[in-house]
Motif scaffolding. Structure first.
Motif, PDB file in Angstrom:
ATOM      1  N   ILE A  34       0.200   7.554  16.837  1.00 22.49           N
ATOM      2  CA  ILE A  34       0.356   6.456  17.036  1.00 22.49           C
ATOM      3  C   ILE A  34      -0.540   5.530  16.210  1.00 22.49           C
ATOM      4  CG2 ILE A  34       0.069   4.172  18.654  1.00 22.49           C
ATOM      5  CD1 ILE A  34       2.438   5.589  19.404  1.00 22.49           C
ATOM      6  N   SER A  35      -1.775   6.072  15.873  1.00 22.27           N
ATOM      7  CA  SER A  35      -2.594   5.716  14.941  1.00 22.27           C
ATOM      8  C   SER A  35      -2.020   5.802  13.434  1.00 22.27           C
ATOM      9  CB  SER A  35      -3.903   6.479  14.669  1.00 22.27           C
ATOM     10  OG  SER A  35      -4.511   6.277  16.173  1.00 22.27           O
ATOM     11  N   ALA A  36      -1.371   6.845  13.169  1.00 22.82           N
ATOM     12  CA  ALA A  36      -0.501   7.017  11.965  1.00 22.82           C
ATOM     13  C   ALA A  36       0.523   5.911  11.767  1.00 22.82           C
ATOM     14  CB  ALA A  36       0.017   8.310  11.798  1.00 22.82           C
ATOM     15  N   GLY A  37       1.118   5.517  12.929  1.00 24.86           N
ATOM     16  CA  GLY A  37       2.321   4.541  12.981  1.00 24.86           C
ATOM     17  C   GLY A  37       1.563   3.283  12.597  1.00 24.86           C
ATOM     18  N   VAL A  38       0.364   2.887  13.306  1.00 21.64           N
ATOM     19  CA  VAL A  38      -0.412   1.827  12.712  1.00 21.64           C
ATOM     20  C   VAL A  38      -0.739   1.632  11.297  1.00 21.64           C
ATOM     21  CG1 VAL A  38      -2.356   0.545  13.230  1.00 21.64           C
ATOM     22  CG2 VAL A  38      -1.489   1.288  15.144  1.00 21.64           C
ATOM     23  N   LEU A  39      -1.194   2.675  10.750  1.00 22.74           N
ATOM     24  CA  LEU A  39      -1.534   2.759   9.527  1.00 22.74           C
ATOM     25  C   LEU A  39      -0.243   2.735   8.467  1.00 22.74           C
ATOM     26  CD1 LEU A  39      -4.197   5.434   9.246  1.00 22.74           C
ATOM     27  CD2 LEU A  39      -4.574   3.099   8.712  1.00 22.74           C
ATOM     28  N   GLU A  40       0.974   3.087   8.979  1.00 23.24           N
ATOM     29  CA  GLU A  40       2.097   2.662   8.273  1.00 23.24           C
ATOM     30  C   GLU A  40       2.393   1.353   7.967  1.00 23.24           C
ATOM     31  OE1 GLU A  40       7.006   3.626   8.164  1.00 23.24           O
ATOM     32  OE2 GLU A  40       5.764   4.187  10.061  1.00 23.24           O
ATOM     33  N   ALA A  41       2.122   0.418   9.187  1.00 22.79           N
ATOM     34  CA  ALA A  41       2.111  -1.071   9.107  1.00 22.79           C
ATOM     35  C   ALA A  41       1.172  -1.573   8.112  1.00 22.79           C
ATOM     36  CB  ALA A  41       1.744  -1.774  10.426  1.00 22.79           C
ATOM     37  N   VAL A  42       0.008  -0.550   8.034  1.00 21.66           N
ATOM     38  CA  VAL A  42      -1.131  -1.372   7.163  1.00 21.66           C
ATOM     39  C   VAL A  42      -0.743  -1.155   5.855  1.00 21.66           C
ATOM     40  CG1 VAL A  42      -3.229  -0.887   6.372  1.00 21.66           C
ATOM     41  CG2 VAL A  42      -3.052  -1.126   8.750  1.00 21.66           C
ATOM     42  N   TRP A  43      -0.140   0.260   5.234  1.00 23.99           N
ATOM     43  CA  TRP A  43       0.201   0.248   4.049  1.00 23.99           C
ATOM     44  C   TRP A  43       1.504  -0.418   3.706  1.00 23.99           C
ATOM     45  CZ3 TRP A  43       4.836   2.432   2.802  1.00 23.99           C
ATOM     46  CH2 TRP A  43       5.525   3.452   3.668  1.00 23.99           C
ATOM     47  N   ALA A  44       2.600  -0.615   4.532  1.00 22.18           N
ATOM     48  CA  ALA A  44       3.589  -1.557   4.393  1.00 22.18           C
ATOM     49  C   ALA A  44       3.081  -2.948   3.933  1.00 22.18           C
ATOM     50  CB  ALA A  44       4.446  -1.586   5.323  1.00 22.18           C
ATOM     51  N   THR A  45       2.108  -3.547   4.813  1.00 24.25           N
ATOM     52  CA  THR A  45       1.804  -4.726   4.428  1.00 24.25           C
ATOM     53  C   THR A  45       1.125  -4.996   3.158  1.00 24.25           C
ATOM     54  OG1 THR A  45       1.800  -5.165   6.811  1.00 24.25           O
ATOM     55  CG2 THR A  45       0.550  -6.827   5.447  1.00 24.25           C
ATOM     56  N   ALA A  46       0.292  -3.854   2.864  1.00 21.60           N
ATOM     57  CA  ALA A  46      -0.506  -3.847   1.697  1.00 21.60           C
ATOM     58  C   ALA A  46       0.377  -3.730   0.565  1.00 21.60           C
ATOM     59  CB  ALA A  46      -1.578  -2.774   1.663  1.00 21.60           C
ATOM     60  N   LEU A  47       1.457  -2.929   0.612  1.00 26.50           N
ATOM     61  CA  LEU A  47       2.281  -2.633  -0.479  1.00 26.50           C
ATOM     62  C   LEU A  47       2.880  -3.808  -1.003  1.00 26.50           C
ATOM     63  CD1 LEU A  47       3.826  -0.948  -2.503  1.00 26.50           C
ATOM     64  CD2 LEU A  47       5.612  -0.307  -0.674  1.00 26.50           C
ATOM     65  N   GLY A  48       3.127  -4.904   0.165  1.00 26.20           N
ATOM     66  CA  GLY A  48       3.930  -6.242  -0.156  1.00 26.20           C
ATOM     67  C   GLY A  48       2.929  -7.280  -0.769  1.00 26.20           C
ATOM     68  N   ALA A  49       1.621  -7.107  -0.542  1.00 26.12           N
ATOM     69  CA  ALA A  49       0.719  -7.756  -1.154  1.00 26.12           C
ATOM     70  C   ALA A  49       0.257  -7.493  -2.356  1.00 26.12           C
ATOM     71  CB  ALA A  49      -0.765  -7.942  -0.211  1.00 26.12           C
ATOM     72  N   SER A  50       0.689  -6.165  -2.764  1.00 22.57           N
ATOM     73  CA  SER A  50       0.054  -5.680  -4.118  1.00 22.57           C
ATOM     74  C   SER A  50       0.900  -6.080  -5.280  1.00 22.57           C
ATOM     75  CB  SER A  50       0.090  -3.909  -4.040  1.00 22.57           C
ATOM     76  OG  SER A  50       1.564  -3.617  -4.180  1.00 22.57           O
ATOM     77  N   ASN A  51       1.947  -6.905  -4.885  1.00 18.01           N
ATOM     78  CA  ASN A  51       2.447  -7.418  -6.315  1.00 18.01           C
ATOM     79  C   ASN A  51       3.315  -6.337  -6.976  1.00 18.01           C
ATOM     80  OD1 ASN A  51       3.808  -9.471  -7.731  1.00 18.01           O
ATOM     81  ND2 ASN A  51       2.034  -9.768  -9.028  1.00 18.01           N
ATOM     82  N   GLY A  52       3.794  -5.513  -6.477  1.00 15.92           N
ATOM     83  CA  GLY A  52       4.193  -4.276  -7.281  1.00 15.92           C
ATOM     84  C   GLY A  52       3.200  -3.206  -7.841  1.00 15.92           C
ATOM     85  N   LEU A  53       2.217  -3.259  -7.275  1.00 16.84           N
ATOM     86  CA  LEU A  53       1.140  -2.283  -7.439  1.00 16.84           C
ATOM     87  C   LEU A  53       0.131  -3.049  -8.681  1.00 16.84           C
ATOM     88  CD1 LEU A  53       2.468   1.314  -6.878  1.00 16.84           C
ATOM     89  CD2 LEU A  53       0.973   0.001  -5.335  1.00 16.84           C
ATOM     90  N   ARG A  54       0.332  -4.230  -8.748  1.00 15.98           N
ATOM     91  CA  ARG A  54      -0.507  -4.872  -9.858  1.00 15.98           C
ATOM     92  C   ARG A  54      -1.601  -5.422  -9.523  1.00 15.98           C
ATOM     93  NH1 ARG A  54       4.866  -6.876 -10.884  1.00 15.98           N
ATOM     94  NH2 ARG A  54       6.000  -5.740 -12.722  1.00 15.98           N
ATOM     95  N   ARG A  55      -1.905  -5.597  -8.222  1.00 18.48           N
ATOM     96  CA  ARG A  55      -3.175  -6.118  -7.694  1.00 18.48           C
ATOM     97  C   ARG A  55      -4.020  -5.038  -7.156  1.00 18.48           C
ATOM     98  NH1 ARG A  55      -2.368 -10.117  -3.226  1.00 18.48           N
ATOM     99  NH2 ARG A  55      -4.373 -10.440  -3.629  1.00 18.48           N
ATOM    100  N   LEU A  56      -5.097  -4.778  -7.621  1.00 17.77           N
ATOM    101  CA  LEU A  56      -6.011  -3.417  -7.335  1.00 17.77           C
ATOM    102  C   LEU A  56      -6.218  -3.288  -5.804  1.00 17.77           C
ATOM    103  CD1 LEU A  56      -7.383  -1.176  -8.353  1.00 17.77           C
ATOM    104  CD2 LEU A  56      -9.700  -2.464  -8.891  1.00 17.77           C
ATOM    105  N   ARG A  57      -6.907  -4.456  -5.203  1.00 18.14           N
ATOM    106  CA  ARG A  57      -7.354  -3.942  -3.905  1.00 18.14           C
ATOM    107  C   ARG A  57      -6.419  -3.767  -2.850  1.00 18.14           C
ATOM    108  NH1 ARG A  57     -11.896  -7.670  -1.481  1.00 18.14           N
ATOM    109  NH2 ARG A  57     -12.929  -6.792  -3.069  1.00 18.14           N
ATOM    110  N   PRO A  58      -5.076  -4.470  -2.747  1.00 20.77           N
ATOM    111  CA  PRO A  58      -4.037  -4.064  -2.128  1.00 20.77           C
ATOM    112  C   PRO A  58      -3.349  -2.861  -2.233  1.00 20.77           C
ATOM    113  CG  PRO A  58      -3.604  -6.310  -2.797  1.00 20.77           C
ATOM    114  CD  PRO A  58      -4.966  -5.698  -3.437  1.00 20.77           C
TER     115      PRO A  58
END
Length: 104
Positions: free
Chosen positions: A7-31
């Motif tokens: 379940i924790s891994a599933g929560v982290l999946e939501a974190v990485w999916a959200t961060a990927l969306g915020a990364s602007n195609g992996l162009r923003r460093l922090r996300p």
């Protein structure tokens, strides 16, 4: 303990999916860094859980947890619409995950 890890891994999946969306195609460093770190730990948690939980069940729980939390977070932030039908469908996903846990 493997269910907690899963379940924790599933929560982290939501974190990485959200961060990927915020990364602007992996162009923003922090996300992008959050995406990479959360993805690695999430997949590792899935791998650990799959040592004792059947593969199909573990994968279904992992993806359903991540997907439903990703959509819920987007609705809370106002980036996706909240409708009764969408809420019912998310509850259906959660219900199916609980059902998989019950029968496994």
């Amino acid at each position: 303990m493997d269910w907690v890890i899963l379940i924790s891994a599933g929560v982290l999946e939501a974190v990485w999916a959200t961060a990927l969306g915020a990364s602007n195609g992996l162009r923003r460093l922090r996300p992008s860094i959050v995406f990479l770190a959360a993805m690695i730990v999430s997949v590792w948690g899935l791998a650990v859980a799959m040592q004792t939980i059947p593969t199909g069940t573990a994968y279904a729980v992992w993806t359903a947890t991540g997907a439903s939390l990703t959509v819920a977070w987007a609705m809370l932030r106002g980036t996706e619409p909240v409708t009764v039908l969408r809420m019912l469908l998310l509850l259906g996903i959660v219900g199916c995950v609980v059902g998989l846990k019950v029968v496994s």
